[in-house]
Design an enzyme around this catalytic site. Structure first.
Site, PDB file in Angstrom:
ATOM      1  N   TRP A 158      11.425   2.832  14.804  1.00 60.55           N
ATOM      2  CA  TRP A 158      12.000   2.410  16.094  1.00 60.55           C
ATOM      3  C   TRP A 158      11.637   3.399  17.199  1.00 60.55           C
ATOM      4  CZ3 TRP A 158      13.781  -2.370  16.042  1.00 60.55           C
ATOM      5  CH2 TRP A 158      14.324  -2.889  14.860  1.00 60.55           C
ATOM      6  N   HIS A 198      -2.445  -3.633  13.307  1.00 60.91           N
ATOM      7  CA  HIS A 198      -1.383  -4.171  12.454  1.00 60.91           C
ATOM      8  C   HIS A 198      -1.723  -5.607  12.012  1.00 60.91           C
ATOM      9  CE1 HIS A 198       0.842  -0.619  13.217  1.00 60.91           C
ATOM     10  NE2 HIS A 198       1.193  -0.906  14.455  1.00 60.91           N
ATOM     11  N   ASP A 206      -0.797   2.777   5.659  1.00 61.18           N
ATOM     12  CA  ASP A 206      -0.960   3.674   6.796  1.00 61.18           C
ATOM     13  C   ASP A 206      -2.370   3.585   7.376  1.00 61.18           C
ATOM     14  OD1 ASP A 206      -0.189   5.552   8.617  1.00 61.18           O
ATOM     15  OD2 ASP A 206      -0.146   7.230   7.218  1.00 61.18           O
ATOM     16  N   SER A 257       7.130   9.960   3.225  1.00 62.65           N
ATOM     17  CA  SER A 257       7.707   9.453   4.470  1.00 62.65           C
ATOM     18  C   SER A 257       8.931   8.565   4.231  1.00 62.65           C
ATOM     19  CB  SER A 257       6.667   8.699   5.293  1.00 62.65           C
ATOM     20  OG  SER A 257       5.613   9.557   5.647  1.00 62.65           O
ATOM     21  N   GLU A 307       3.939   7.394 -10.103  1.00 59.18           N
ATOM     22  CA  GLU A 307       2.637   8.041  -9.949  1.00 59.18           C
ATOM     23  C   GLU A 307       2.201   7.835  -8.498  1.00 59.18           C
ATOM     24  OE1 GLU A 307       0.944   9.750 -12.280  1.00 59.18           O
ATOM     25  OE2 GLU A 307       2.578   9.413 -13.700  1.00 59.18           O
ATOM     26  N   LEU A 333       4.835 -13.454  -9.011  1.00 54.94           N
ATOM     27  CA  LEU A 333       4.862 -12.122  -8.393  1.00 54.94           C
ATOM     28  C   LEU A 333       6.032 -11.995  -7.414  1.00 54.94           C
ATOM     29  CD1 LEU A 333       2.829  -9.495  -7.704  1.00 54.94           C
ATOM     30  CD2 LEU A 333       2.767 -10.710  -5.541  1.00 54.94           C
TER      31      LEU A 333
HETATM   32  C1  FPP Z   1       1.261   2.135   9.572  1.00 55.14           C
HETATM   33  O1  FPP Z   1       0.088   2.360  10.350  1.00 55.14           O
HETATM   34  C2  FPP Z   1       1.597   0.723   9.558  1.00 55.14           C
HETATM   35  C3  FPP Z   1       2.746   0.169  10.054  1.00 55.14           C
HETATM   36  C4  FPP Z   1       3.820   0.970  10.683  1.00 55.14           C
HETATM   37  C5  FPP Z   1       2.967  -1.287  10.028  1.00 55.14           C
HETATM   38  C6  FPP Z   1       2.497  -2.011   8.797  1.00 55.14           C
HETATM   39  C7  FPP Z   1       2.780  -3.440   8.982  1.00 55.14           C
HETATM   40  C8  FPP Z   1       1.963  -4.449   8.628  1.00 55.14           C
HETATM   41  C9  FPP Z   1       0.646  -4.260   7.990  1.00 55.14           C
HETATM   42  C10 FPP Z   1       2.418  -5.820   8.921  1.00 55.14           C
HETATM   43  C11 FPP Z   1       3.050  -6.506   7.725  1.00 55.14           C
HETATM   44  C12 FPP Z   1       3.537  -7.806   8.217  1.00 55.14           C
HETATM   45  C13 FPP Z   1       3.913  -8.909   7.517  1.00 55.14           C
HETATM   46  C14 FPP Z   1       4.374 -10.086   8.235  1.00 55.14           C
HETATM   47  C15 FPP Z   1       3.865  -8.987   6.048  1.00 55.14           C
HETATM   48  P1  FPP Z   1       0.218   3.324  11.586  1.00 55.14           P
HETATM   49  O2  FPP Z   1       0.541   2.518  12.789  1.00 55.14           O
HETATM   50  O3  FPP Z   1       1.179   4.413  11.287  1.00 55.14           O
HETATM   51  O4  FPP Z   1      -1.227   3.886  11.700  1.00 55.14           O
HETATM   52  P2  FPP Z   1      -1.645   5.324  12.252  1.00 55.14           P
HETATM   53  O5  FPP Z   1      -1.076   6.321  11.295  1.00 55.14           O
HETATM   54  O6  FPP Z   1      -3.142   5.267  12.230  1.00 55.14           O
HETATM   55  O7  FPP Z   1      -1.097   5.450  13.646  1.00 55.14           O
END
Ligand code: FPP
Length: 234
Positions: A64, A32, A15, A187, A198, A126
């Site tokens: 979405w 991201h 997050d 969530s 944990e 892994l």
């Molecule tokens: C939450 O931050 C993060 C996400 C919804 C996306 C996480 C996805 C990645 C890190 C990409 C992984 C990809 C691959 C190909 C492995 P947020 O947008 O909710 O942040 P905020 O709470 O600050 O708005």
């Protein structure tokens, strides 16, 4: 007594990507993208530390509802990186698996995920579990549907039977769930299998999460007593 051990399965709620980008006046999707880099660091470190399963919540069944630009940006990111990162993981004998609904993703993303699963299915290192269009409640709903379809009677429905119908029945339950960015909730992540996980929360935003941050989470885990509902212990 501290358990003193390395968790077999570490699960991560990544997050804070959006806030990381917004603080820098950058588009959220750049957060991201930085998040992908953080994930790579963490996969490598977890592997080196002896973690066997690492799961990451990349897109929830609720995500979405985000702007169409952000959803499209994330789908592009998945499509672009899954192939590339899978090759790197496979070079280290890692296996990639996918948990989530398979009926709503763009076909290109679904194909990339399935190709990644197929090409690494015999690897024994892994196991990296990418949770995409994943929701814990949906996972239970999907399990119940499979059970009803199989024609099992109500008396045969047990916790074990439900567990056997979750997305990845052979994977161990998460021992440790990490959530970054200061939010302290699940969530809808691993609702069934995370019953005794944990929990570890840190204020660090996901793009800033590094090897030292993972080490701190693992050290916190090693210091925990795990009773799994079994009383105070000796
Ligand atoms: C939450 O931050 C993060 C996400 C919804 C996306 C996480 C996805 C990645 C890190 C990409 C992984 C990809 C691959 C190909 C492995 P947020 O947008 O909710 O942040 P905020 O709470 O600050 O708005």
């Amino acid at each position: 007594m501290p358990n003193g051990s390395v968790p077999r399965h570490v699960a991560i709620i990544m997050d804070g990507n959006g806030r990381w980008a917004e603080k820098r006046h950058l588009p959220r999707v750049l957060g991201h993208r930085k998040g992908v880099k953080a994930l790579e660091r963490v996969v490598e470190r977890a592997d080196a530390a002896g973690v066997e399963y690492l799961s990451a919540y990349a897109f929830s069944t609720e995500n979405w509802k985000r702007s169409s630009a952000e959803v499209a940006g994330l789908m592009t990111l998945f499509g672009r990186y899954i192939g590339k990162k899978t090759a790197a993981l496979k070079a280290r004998h890692g296996r990639i698996r996918f948990a989530g609904r398979r009926d709503r993703l763009p076909l290109s993303v679904l194909r990339a995920l399935e190709a990644a699963e197929e090409s690494t299915k015999d690897e024994t290192g892994l196991q990296f579990i990418l949770c995409v269009d994943y929701g814990g409640r949906q996972e239970v709903v999907d399990a119940v549907k499979k059970i009803i379809t199989s024609g099992v009677g109500a008396d045969a429905v047990t916790e074990e039977l439900l567990s056997a119908h979750m997305y990845l029945p052979d994977a161990p339950d998460p021992d440790l769930i990490i959530r970054t960015s200061g939010e302290e909730r699940l969530s809808n992540f691993w609702l069934w299998t995370g019953a005794y996980s944990e929990l570890y929360f840190t204020d660090t935003l996901w793009p800033d999460f590094d090897e030292a941050a993972l080490d701190a989470a693992l050290a916190s885990y090693a210091g925990r007593q795990r009773r799994m509902g079994g009383g105070t212990g000796a």
